[in-house]
Design a protein around this motif. Structure first.
Motif, mmCIF file in Angstrom:
data_model
loop_
_atom_site.group_PDB
_atom_site.id
_atom_site.type_symbol
_atom_site.label_atom_id
_atom_site.label_comp_id
_atom_site.label_asym_id
_atom_site.label_seq_id
_atom_site.Cartn_x
_atom_site.Cartn_y
_atom_site.Cartn_z
ATOM 1 N N LEU A 308 -33.376 -17.804 -6.769
ATOM 2 C CA LEU A 308 -32.033 -18.162 -6.320
ATOM 3 C C LEU A 308 -32.002 -18.421 -4.829
ATOM 4 O O LEU A 308 -31.228 -19.242 -4.343
ATOM 5 C CB LEU A 308 -31.056 -17.035 -6.657
ATOM 6 N N VAL A 405 -29.011 -9.469 -10.099
ATOM 7 C CA VAL A 405 -30.194 -10.202 -9.609
ATOM 8 C C VAL A 405 -31.402 -9.264 -9.504
ATOM 9 O O VAL A 405 -31.272 -8.051 -9.588
ATOM 10 C CB VAL A 405 -29.947 -10.819 -8.207
ATOM 11 N N GLU A 416 -32.921 -14.725 -10.325
ATOM 12 C CA GLU A 416 -31.867 -14.458 -11.314
ATOM 13 C C GLU A 416 -32.376 -13.317 -12.199
ATOM 14 O O GLU A 416 -33.571 -13.118 -12.340
ATOM 15 C CB GLU A 416 -31.630 -15.713 -12.172
#
Ligand SMILES: Nc1ncnc2c1ncn2[C@@H]1O[C@H](COP(=O)(O)OP(=O)(O)O)[C@@H](O)[C@H]1O
Ligand SMILES: [Mg+2]
Length: 417
Positions: A308, A405, A416
């Motif tokens: 991410l 997360v 993720e």
């Protein structure tokens, strides 16, 4: 054509050579524990006691003991009376003892018997003067109703260090976990009970698995663990009849799992094991079928989570947590802002401030927009031993409050979940 009958009695040295199976000490000791487990009396919990120091390895059990004939046969190579048990090859007692030491004494007694049977084996004597037809067998009168078997190995061939003792204890707890957890055996190691180590898994990822493939079955559970320092410590502990066969077995898995690794325990039936009990017979059809089915099953679960965000790796470690946005510029009640952070949450903020300390103490990790490896967040997180990624520029904008997360502080990456 002439026919002669010849004597093919094995050469005496076979007794010593069979030990060269490449056992680890734990594996050899496990053979002896297997024998004790196989000797369980019905409805009676067996106590298995291991005493190990640098001179002796002693294992005693409160099992059913052996009658005279079984005791006599126990030293014979390849003889086994067992069916559907842990033992079956008729080798373990001999291979394990001669792997561990040059000498062993076995004493065994049954409950209703007033005789104890004793077998002594010494490698040197055996090679010098032993005879397949004249092996000494001792009988001693014992008037008690004790029962069980003791095997004491001495003149050790293996080096026993304190470090190794710790390792053996832990591994035995793992190896015999199903028996210990089912309350079927009490296993003591130098006076302390062997416990089953708890695997470090992501609890809510745990799933049961049951596959039936022809006559074989695979039953157990699996879960994710966060990829740790040693990256190949994943896969399955596989069991047969409740006894561990392989650890970190990658059956059905690919060889490079990252971040979220699959671990678990699988009890497998319908596949043979090798005679040293160290592995499954991988060339068998049954094994190949199971492997293929597991590969199919795990295909969708084996993946590397998406990145991410990246930043500076400020404090190493990997954790899963829920994002908690803390606004450092909050004009109102700062205290209230900080109270939002629950135990294990990941603080996401532009920069940490000294007032955040209470929250950081509860936090599972920190992610900041600003700063480098010497900023406040980096220093404090290292002090508290929680992972941190700093200087991501955009964490406060792209990560949502409440989002789950994985943070890898050693690599400086947020994945993720
Ligand atoms: N602790 C024990 N309690 C009772 N019987 C035992 C024990 N250890 C060994 N035996 C006997 O000795 C035999 C030979 O043991 P082993 O060489 O390990 O072969 P296996 O376990 O494959 O039968 C076993 O079949 C069993 O009858
Ligand atoms: Mg055995």
């Amino acid at each position: 054509m002439k026919k002669e009958l010849i004597d093919i009695t094995p050469h005496k040295s076979i007794m010593c050579k069979i030990s060269q199976t490449g056992y680890s000490i734990q594996e050899a000791i496990s053979e002896l524990i297997d024998n004790s487990i196989d000797a369980r009396l019905e409805n009676e919990k067996i106590v298995i006691n291991l005493e190990i120091d640098d001179k002796h390895i002693l294992i005693s059990d409160t099992g059913k003991g052996m009658n005279k004939n079984v005791a006599k046969d126990s030293i014979r190579l390849g003889y086994s009376s067992k069916k559907e048990k842990l033992g079956e090859f008729g080798l373990g007692l001999k291979t394990a003892t001669s792997f561990l030491g040059e000498e062993f004494v076995l004493k065994t007694k049954q409950k209703d018997s007033n005789e104890e049977y004793i077998i002594k084996y010494n490698e040197e004597e055996w090679l010098k003067s032993g005879d397949w037809f004249k092996f000494p067998f001792m009988i001693e009168e014992k008037n008690n109703d004790l029962h069980g078997t003791i095997v004491e190995v001495s003149k050790l061939k293996v080096d026993i260090t304190n470090e190794l003792l710790e390792k053996i204890k832990e591994e035995l707890g793992r190896r015999f976990a199903p028996f210990i957890l089912n309350n079927e055996i009490h296993l003591y190691f130098n006076g302390e009970e062997c416990n089953v180590p708890k695997p470090d898994i992501i609890e809510d990822s745990k799933k049961d698995i049951y596959l039936k493939i022809g006559k074989s079955t695979v039953k157990g559970w699996w879960a994710y663990q966060l990829a740790g320092y040693n990256k190949s410590y994943y896969g399955f502990n596989t069991f047969r009849r409740g006894r561990l066969v392989t650890v970190f077995d990658k059956i059905g898995l690919t060889n490079n799992q990252q971040i979220k690794q699959i671990i678990g325990e699988l009890e497998i039936t319908g596949v043979n094991i090798t005679h040293d009990k160290k592995g499954w017979v991988k060339t068998s059809e049954e094994y190949k079928e199971i492997e293929e089915k597991l590969r199919e099953y795990f295909k969708e679960y084996e993946y590397k989570p998406k990145r991410l965000l990246t930043g500076y790796p400020a404090s190493k470690g990997k954790v899963i947590g829920t994002i908690r946005q803390v606004n450092m510029f909050h004009s109102g009640n700062m205290e209230k802002e900080i109270k939002k952070v629950n135990k294990g949450d990941i603080i996401v903020t532009a920069m940490t401030r000294p007032q955040f300390l209470i929250a950081i103490r509860r936090a599972g990790g920190i992610i900041t927009d600003l700063g480098g490896t010497l900023c406040h967040a980096a220093i404090v997180s290292r002090e508290f031993g929680i992972p941190a990624v700093v200087g991501t520029n955009i964490a406060t904008k792209v990560l949502q409050d409440g989002q789950k997360v994985i943070i890898d502080g050693g690599e400086g990456v947020i994945y993720e979940y």
